[in-house]
Design a protein around this motif. Structure first.
Motif, PDB file in Angstrom:
ATOM      1  N   GLU A   6       6.038 -11.612 -49.895  1.00  0.00           N
ATOM      2  CA  GLU A   6       6.442 -10.617 -48.925  1.00  0.00           C
ATOM      3  C   GLU A   6       5.652 -10.498 -47.805  1.00  0.00           C
ATOM      4  O   GLU A   6       6.130 -10.360 -46.470  1.00  0.00           O
ATOM      5  CB  GLU A   6       6.609  -9.129 -49.768  1.00  0.00           C
ATOM      6  CG  GLU A   6       7.378  -9.052 -50.776  1.00  0.00           C
ATOM      7  CD  GLU A   6       8.942  -8.868 -50.331  1.00  0.00           C
ATOM      8  OE1 GLU A   6       8.990  -8.792 -49.057  1.00  0.00           O
ATOM      9  OE2 GLU A   6       9.943  -8.908 -51.335  1.00  0.00           O
ATOM     10  N   ILE A   7       4.440 -10.861 -48.123  1.00  0.00           N
ATOM     11  CA  ILE A   7       3.251 -10.598 -46.917  1.00  0.00           C
ATOM     12  C   ILE A   7       3.613 -11.875 -46.084  1.00  0.00           C
ATOM     13  O   ILE A   7       3.680 -11.905 -44.834  1.00  0.00           O
ATOM     14  CB  ILE A   7       1.736 -10.463 -47.683  1.00  0.00           C
ATOM     15  CG1 ILE A   7       1.809  -9.223 -48.240  1.00  0.00           C
ATOM     16  CG2 ILE A   7       0.889 -10.840 -46.481  1.00  0.00           C
ATOM     17  CD1 ILE A   7       0.473  -9.119 -48.889  1.00  0.00           C
ATOM     18  N   ILE A   8       3.578 -13.198 -46.667  1.00  0.00           N
ATOM     19  CA  ILE A   8       3.654 -14.473 -46.049  1.00  0.00           C
ATOM     20  C   ILE A   8       4.859 -14.465 -45.315  1.00  0.00           C
ATOM     21  O   ILE A   8       4.903 -15.047 -43.972  1.00  0.00           O
ATOM     22  CB  ILE A   8       3.848 -15.465 -46.972  1.00  0.00           C
ATOM     23  CG1 ILE A   8       2.267 -15.628 -47.569  1.00  0.00           C
ATOM     24  CG2 ILE A   8       4.095 -16.870 -46.194  1.00  0.00           C
ATOM     25  CD1 ILE A   8       2.204 -16.703 -48.841  1.00  0.00           C
ATOM     26  N   LEU A   9       6.027 -14.007 -45.581  1.00  0.00           N
ATOM     27  CA  LEU A   9       7.336 -13.919 -44.933  1.00  0.00           C
ATOM     28  C   LEU A   9       7.204 -13.229 -43.710  1.00  0.00           C
ATOM     29  O   LEU A   9       7.503 -13.636 -42.610  1.00  0.00           O
ATOM     30  CB  LEU A   9       8.346 -13.498 -45.771  1.00  0.00           C
ATOM     31  CG  LEU A   9       9.911 -13.444 -45.153  1.00  0.00           C
ATOM     32  CD1 LEU A   9      10.333 -14.942 -44.832  1.00  0.00           C
ATOM     33  CD2 LEU A   9      10.735 -12.976 -46.077  1.00  0.00           C
ATOM     34  N   GLN A  10       6.666 -11.991 -43.825  1.00  0.00           N
ATOM     35  CA  GLN A  10       6.533 -11.223 -42.554  1.00  0.00           C
ATOM     36  C   GLN A  10       5.449 -11.446 -41.642  1.00  0.00           C
ATOM     37  O   GLN A  10       5.767 -11.286 -40.416  1.00  0.00           O
ATOM     38  CB  GLN A  10       6.163  -9.635 -43.065  1.00  0.00           C
ATOM     39  CG  GLN A  10       7.221  -8.933 -43.844  1.00  0.00           C
ATOM     40  CD  GLN A  10       8.358  -8.658 -42.964  1.00  0.00           C
ATOM     41  OE1 GLN A  10       8.270  -8.354 -41.678  1.00  0.00           O
ATOM     42  NE2 GLN A  10       9.760  -8.782 -43.377  1.00  0.00           N
ATOM     43  N   ILE A  11       4.403 -12.111 -42.084  1.00  0.00           N
ATOM     44  CA  ILE A  11       3.337 -12.698 -41.171  1.00  0.00           C
ATOM     45  C   ILE A  11       4.147 -14.050 -40.434  1.00  0.00           C
ATOM     46  O   ILE A  11       3.703 -14.096 -39.284  1.00  0.00           O
ATOM     47  CB  ILE A  11       2.190 -13.243 -42.016  1.00  0.00           C
ATOM     48  CG1 ILE A  11       1.449 -12.155 -42.562  1.00  0.00           C
ATOM     49  CG2 ILE A  11       1.278 -14.104 -41.177  1.00  0.00           C
ATOM     50  CD1 ILE A  11       1.033 -11.022 -41.661  1.00  0.00           C
ATOM     51  N   ILE A 164       1.974  -3.322 -47.350  1.00  0.00           N
ATOM     52  CA  ILE A 164       2.096  -2.718 -46.025  1.00  0.00           C
ATOM     53  C   ILE A 164       0.894  -2.937 -44.982  1.00  0.00           C
ATOM     54  O   ILE A 164       0.795  -3.420 -43.966  1.00  0.00           O
ATOM     55  CB  ILE A 164       2.471  -1.335 -46.188  1.00  0.00           C
ATOM     56  CG1 ILE A 164       3.924  -1.092 -46.742  1.00  0.00           C
ATOM     57  CG2 ILE A 164       2.342  -0.638 -44.764  1.00  0.00           C
ATOM     58  CD1 ILE A 164       4.248   0.072 -47.048  1.00  0.00           C
ATOM     59  N   PRO A 165      -0.398  -2.405 -45.702  1.00  0.00           N
ATOM     60  CA  PRO A 165      -1.468  -2.758 -44.675  1.00  0.00           C
ATOM     61  C   PRO A 165      -1.994  -4.105 -44.372  1.00  0.00           C
ATOM     62  O   PRO A 165      -2.280  -4.595 -43.375  1.00  0.00           O
ATOM     63  CB  PRO A 165      -2.728  -1.923 -45.809  1.00  0.00           C
ATOM     64  CG  PRO A 165      -2.112  -1.065 -46.488  1.00  0.00           C
ATOM     65  CD  PRO A 165      -0.774  -1.924 -46.965  1.00  0.00           C
ATOM     66  N   MET A 166      -1.698  -4.968 -45.397  1.00  0.00           N
ATOM     67  CA  MET A 166      -2.021  -6.411 -45.187  1.00  0.00           C
ATOM     68  C   MET A 166      -1.139  -6.898 -43.866  1.00  0.00           C
ATOM     69  O   MET A 166      -1.499  -7.634 -43.214  1.00  0.00           O
ATOM     70  CB  MET A 166      -1.921  -7.441 -46.409  1.00  0.00           C
ATOM     71  CG  MET A 166      -3.207  -7.165 -47.351  1.00  0.00           C
ATOM     72  SD  MET A 166      -4.413  -8.203 -46.768  1.00  0.00           S
ATOM     73  CE  MET A 166      -3.713  -9.817 -46.876  1.00  0.00           C
ATOM     74  N   GLN A 167       0.335  -6.760 -44.086  1.00  0.00           N
ATOM     75  CA  GLN A 167       1.123  -7.538 -43.216  1.00  0.00           C
ATOM     76  C   GLN A 167       0.934  -6.800 -41.798  1.00  0.00           C
ATOM     77  O   GLN A 167       1.426  -7.412 -40.877  1.00  0.00           O
ATOM     78  CB  GLN A 167       2.733  -7.249 -43.622  1.00  0.00           C
ATOM     79  CG  GLN A 167       3.347  -5.890 -43.716  1.00  0.00           C
ATOM     80  CD  GLN A 167       4.607  -5.647 -44.525  1.00  0.00           C
ATOM     81  OE1 GLN A 167       4.847  -6.818 -45.230  1.00  0.00           O
ATOM     82  NE2 GLN A 167       5.379  -4.849 -43.930  1.00  0.00           N
TER      83      GLN A 167
END
Length: 419
Positions: A6-11, A164-167
């Motif tokens: 999820e994080i990688i996709l949004q980044i 959420i905080p990471m992305q």
């Protein structure tokens, strides 16, 4: 693993403007435009919201705040407002129970984004402002989401405290930092290109002044001969014709050097190379005499046909002869020899001087723009000459040693007939 995806996709969505900038503006002598920022940010926002992550139906999370802040910083308030409208319309379309809180979160984050935008544009510790914006975009959604859906937040605490905080924080830092560096590099490149253009103009101007001296010197030499031998009418007419030809060639030199970076003209015709050499000898003899250099030409009596532009090949020969004359002007018994021969289907011209010679490193750089073995040279003459020869399908080789002179070998395809 699912959270990491999820994080990688949004980044990845967040970095779309950065990637698009480096692809689209890579070879352009201009920087980004407001339209570019709007288009890439709009696309990024649409993709991020379309493929948003969620753990509860109707409540979605993406990097919308990052994109809107980026749009404000590089596209201005107008771009930010357009992105805001895009989000509102698309979020209303997506619906879900999380829509009301999404609107409240957006109102808070967009207001803060305007403040961060002003601080960023004022060059107020941009790294700190970027970091602060990333933290704000992480904390505000978490707090307001907890206010509306406390049980959901507690049930998926890792998601809300990590994903959420990471992305948002990482997305903000990466996009603003990487894009900012690319923009700064592009500005440096543009300044360098502009400076190089100015420097090129000064080099061309210097080269023009230097090259134009050749025909003017020839005209001056023949006018002196006319003055001394004006009673011989046949020679007088010949000298006048040569002078007129050199004046015309001066105009051609100007146009050729001003267009050195443009594609070479496609106008070619079959010419007698042997005849051209003797014409050039007559033109360059006064210049060689001024430098106390003997100029010899050895060419077959029969026609030696090559397909070339007469004006271009004449300028090429002038460039090589001039360089050879200057290379041996300080040598006693200085001599430049041009020897033309026809070998099977090739025409070979050897230009030899007994001048100062060159080192191996100098020979390797011959033909490179702005490289010259002369302290006041620009290298444009040989650069142009190499371009002409290669355009004709020919080759250039050089053999030289310091103090032992230089020999250029020019090889051209032989034409079928002389026109």
């Amino acid at each position: 693993m699912s959270l990491l995806k999820e994080i990688i996709l949004q980044i990845f969505f967040a970095l779309i403007p950065f990637v698009a900038f480096n692809i689209y503006y890579r070879d352009k002598i201009r920087n980004y435009s407001q339209t570019f920022i709007l288009l890439t940010s709009s696309l990024c926002l649409f993709l991020a919201m379309t493929f948003a992550s969620n753990v509860v139906d109707g409540v979605i999370f993406d990097i919308r705040y990052v994109i809107m802040f980026f749009g404000l910083v590089y596209g201005g308030v107008q771009t930010g407002i357009i992105l805001l409208v895009e989000f509102v319309i698309y979020r209303l379309y997506l619906g879900g129970e999380g829509m009301p809180v999404a609107m409240i979160i957006l109102a808070c984050t967009f207001s803060l984004s305007l403040l961060f935008y002003k601080l960023y544009k004022a060059n107020y510790r941009r790294t700190f402002v970027t970091f602060l914006a990333g933290i704000a975009f992480s904390v505000i959604p978490l707090v307001l989401t907890y206010s509306f859906f406390p049980n959901d937040v507690k049930e998926h605490l890792a998601y809300h405290l990590i994903v959420i905080p990471m992305q948002n924080s990482l997305g903000t830092w990466l996009l603003l930092t990487l894009f900012g560096k690319s923009v700064a590099d592009k500005e440096m490149f543009i300044r360098h290109a502009q400076n190089e253009k100015i420097e090129t103009m000064s080099h061309v101007a210097a080269s023009l002044a230097h090259e134009v001296r050749n025909p003017l010197t020839a005209v001056k030499g023949f006018l002196k001969l006319i003055q001394e031998d004006h009673k011989h009418l046949p020679k007088l007419e010949q000298y006048i014709n040569i002078c007129l030809g050199e004046v015309q060639r001066t105009e051609l030199i100007l146009s050729e050097y001003l267009s050195i970076s443009k594609p070479l003209t496609a106008r070619h015709e079959v010419i007698n190379f042997s005849e051209q050499l003797y014409v050039i000898r007559e033109v360059m003899s006064p210049y060689a005499n001024m430098h106390n250099v003997e100029l010899e030409v050895h060419a077959p009596d029969s026609p030696v046909p090559v397909l070339a532009n007469p004006d271009e090949i004449k300028q090429v020969l002038v460039n090589f002869i001039k360089n050879a004359v200057e290379a041996c002007s300080e040598v006693s018994d200085a001599k430049v020899i041009l020897r033309l021969s026809s070998e099977e289907d090739r025409v070979v011209l050897k230009i030899k001087d007994n001048g100062i010679g060159m080192t191996e490193s100098q020979m390797k750089r011959l033909g490179s723009i702005y490289f010259s073995t002369k302290s006041n040279g620009t290298g444009l003459g040989l650069t142009y000459s190499y371009q002409v020869i290669h355009a004709m399908g020919g080759t250039v080789t050089v053999a030289s040693k310091p103090g032992a002179g230089t020999k250029f070998t020019l090889i051209f395809p032989e034409a079928e007939q002389v026109g």
